[in-house]
Design a protein around this motif. Structure first.
Motif: not given
Length: 671
Positions: A361-381
């Motif tokens: 997935m990060s390959q595809q994020v890079r390939d469409v020109g994005y360097k930054v994404v926000m994620t949902g990690e930590g909510a369960d913790e």
């Protein structure tokens, strides 16, 4: 977001080879493809290097690191982000500070002289790892953020300390030993690492929320580790016991999460969002969309197994927020086809191919020109979202319930948790005496992995097995936990604390986060792990985190207006890839890798595993009467066996210093 590296010798006059510093940066080019830098201080035996991913202050070499202060006292190399830095810059400028760049990193150069190291750290908000050398104190500081979002490793050699953002960065230095430790190998096979350790002899991690200070005194290095932050839950009797303030907590979560999201939208490049079918990533997308004038780019991983695919709910959320939705659909054989390359980046074994999916997935994020994404990690913790938390709450925190209500809880748990047995939940109860002594019970999150000890005990090569006789993996992990943070706490608080110190840092943020995202030069920002939000969440009473057997109740209520009704009502589903045995194509792809890495010659050459026991484990998995939950557990162990063999190939059998030098030559990076 970048990669850092460096050397600090015990003798100031040791010759520093700048090209080795450059080679160390080159081998992590993926972390910083936008440029590199290195600096040494003459006659001080210290040098840093840096590979840059430009996200803030994009203009040429102005923000090129490492930074050296005008008076030559300080040298800094920083990986990650400091949020709220504009306010800090303004305050410091009003106090007479002068900034040479617009970079967030530079605030350290102004805060440290004013407050000292431990006084400065409370001012830093974000995900970061950095090295700071103070010439006046002749001390190197290695600092890691509060939850361990950003990695940082170090090794003490005969001549000094070598450090870097990845293990391969250390291995690029010819003085660093490359060898599995017996204990590290063992823990790779059972998934859960001892906090602060790695698979390799003499290689340490800076612990989350810690500073490692290395001071040079008369040609000797004195290493000291200090904790500057921890998850401090209230004592059990201090928690609110009724519902009178429930609305206040709901509003507080909404307020704190929105602020965390707004800070993480700060960038000089576009910011997208990862989007699964869970309320965590959907909440992040909903708040981001509300705070943006333009549609937010959302990225979703889809699997070809309906039981594990969350694409339909993700699509519903994307439509509700008018997001620009990008879906990557993965077939069964996609994952093992990229397993080996993923492990080169994770530098540790993985139990589930979700890490491979995230890498793709990060390959595809890079390939469409994005360097930054926000994620949902930590909510369960923070809000008790995992099945293991509900189980621990039921077992140890709800003993006051009448029999009829306990029976209802038991039935719901059995129904909800069946899918996770063998991976996220143990097939059978496993008791660690060390954890019982330290915590009061064995947290359910560790039971499936500690129970793999029975397999690991046999799988080790004979000499290693003999050296590990009597080893207690549970005790090794439990000994690292701060007893003061566990004493007199509610059972749910204890369970969340243990998960965060083990599974979050060693798994989710490593092979499911930074390492597979930065493999493709992509920065992930987990808004839930903002420490202001976390400190608020610690105060929320356990009965508002899990209410009527519904996990993350307070977060659900806080985000109710943003979520589609189906998602608001949906129970927690752990995001993971389908286990190998569930699909014949995927199983065959895994077996093809096994024929390459687990054959007799390969196993005996590496000297890590016992080939007869490897075959015996496959036979146990393939037995006609093998229950599904056993196969799930053995799928994980097989992935770990493959993993240690692959790690051996890439980091021990391969000449990593030569590989790094060749990479620098290819990039035309030179001292």
């Amino acid at each position: 977001m970048c990669g850092i590296a460096g050397v600090f010798y015990n003798q100031p006059k040791h010759l520093m080879d700048p090209q080795i510093l450059v080679n160390m940066a080159a081998i992590m080019h993926h972390r910083g493809p936008d440029g590199y830098g290195y600096e040494t201080i003459n006659e001080r035996g210290v040098g840093f290097s840096h590979a840059r991913l430009s996200i803030i202050d994009l203009k040429g070499d102005r923000a090129r690191q490492p930074f050296i202060s005008a008076d030559q006292r300080l040298m800094l190399a920083h990986n990650g982000e400091f949020y709220d830095f504009k306010r800090l810059r303004a305050e410091l400028t009003a106090d007479g500070a002068h900034f040479a760049t617009k970079s967030d990193s530079e605030i350290v150069m102004q805060l440290y002289p004013r407050y000292g190291m431990l006084g400065m750290l409370p001012h830093l908000r974000g995900e970061f790892a950095f090295s700071l050398y103070d010439q006046a104190e002749d001390t190197l500081f290695l600092v890691r953020d509060r939850f361990g979002v950003k990695p940082l490793y170090y090794s003490i050699t005969e001549r000094g300390v070598v450090f870097g953002s990845e293990l391969k960065v250390l291995f690029a230095h010819p003085e660093v030993e490359r060898e599995f430790s017996d204990e590290g190998l063992y823990h790779q096979l059972i998934q859960t690492m001892v906090p602060g350790s790695t698979a390799f002899k003499g290689i340490h991690q800076v612990m989350p929320g810690h500073v490692v200070s290395i001071k040079r005194v008369h040609g000797k290095l004195h290493v000291e580790e200090n904790k500057y932050w921890d998850m401090e839950f209230p004592l059990e009797h201090e928690h609110d016991k009724d519902d009178k303030r429930a609305d206040e907590y709901v509003a507080g979560v909404r307020r704190e999460l929105l602020e965390a999201v707004q800070h993480r939208l700060t960038a000089d490049v576009p910011v997208g969002c990862y989007l699964s079918g869970g309320i965590d990533s959907c909440s992040i997308l909903g708040l981001s969309a509300a705070a943006n004038q333009e549609p937010v780019k959302a990225f979703t991983i889809g699997f070809d197994s309906a039981a594990y695919d969350e694409t339909p709910i993700a699509r519903e959320m994307a439509e509700a927020t008018d997001a620009d939705h990008h879906v990557m659909s993965l077939n069964s054989n996609d994952l093992y086809d990229h397993f080996e390359q993923t492990l080169w980046h994770t530098e540790r074994t993985i139990y589930n191919t979700l890490g491979v999916a995230k890498y793709l997935m990060s390959q595809q994020v890079r390939d469409v020109g994005y360097k930054v994404v926000m994620t949902g990690e930590g909510a369960d913790e923070l809000f008790a979202g995992y099945p293991s938390f509900r189980k621990d709450l039921f077992m140890y925190g709800l003993d006051h319930l009448p029999p009829e209500e306990r029976a209802q809880w038991q039935a719901m748990l059995e129904k909800n948790n069946q899918m996770f047995k063998g991976a996220m939940l143990a097939r059978e109860e496993f008791v660690s005496d060390a954890f019982v002594a330290k915590v009061g019970f064995t947290p359910s999150c560790l039971q499936p992995w500690l129970s793999c000890s029975g397999f690991a005990d046999k799988l080790l090569a004979r000499e290693r097995r003999e050296r590990m006789q009597g080893y207690d993996a549970g005790k090794a992990i439990a000994d690292t936990l701060d007893a003061d943070m566990l004493a007199e706490r509610h059972p749910l608080d204890k369970a969340q604390y243990v998960w965060t110190k083990t599974m979050l840092e060693g798994q989710i943020l490593t092979w499911g986060g930074d390492r597979v995202d930065m493999a493709n030069s992509m920065e992930a920002r987990p808004a839930f792990l903002d420490h202001h939000l976390a400190e608020y969440a610690f105060k929320i009473p356990p009965h508002l985190r899990i209410r009527e057997n519904k996990e993350k109740w307070v977060l659900r209520e806080a985000m109710k207006g943003l979520l589609p009704e189906t998602l608001y009502k949906r129970e927690k589903f752990a995001f993971m890839a389908p286990p190998a045995h569930t699909d014949p194509v995927k199983w065959e792809a895994m077996r093809a890798l096994s024929r390459k890495y687990l054959n007799k010659e390969a196993v005996e050459s590496a000297g890590l595993l016992d080939h007869e026991e490897v075959n015996a484990l496959f036979a146990l998995h393939d037995a006609d009467d093998a229950p599904a939950e056993l196969q799930v557990q053995l799928d994980a162990v097989i992935n770990h066996m493959l993993g240690v063999q692959i790690l051996h190939k890439h980091f021990i059998a391969t000449d990593v210093p030569a590989q790094a030098a060749e990479r620098a030559k290819e990039l035309n990076w030179h001292a």
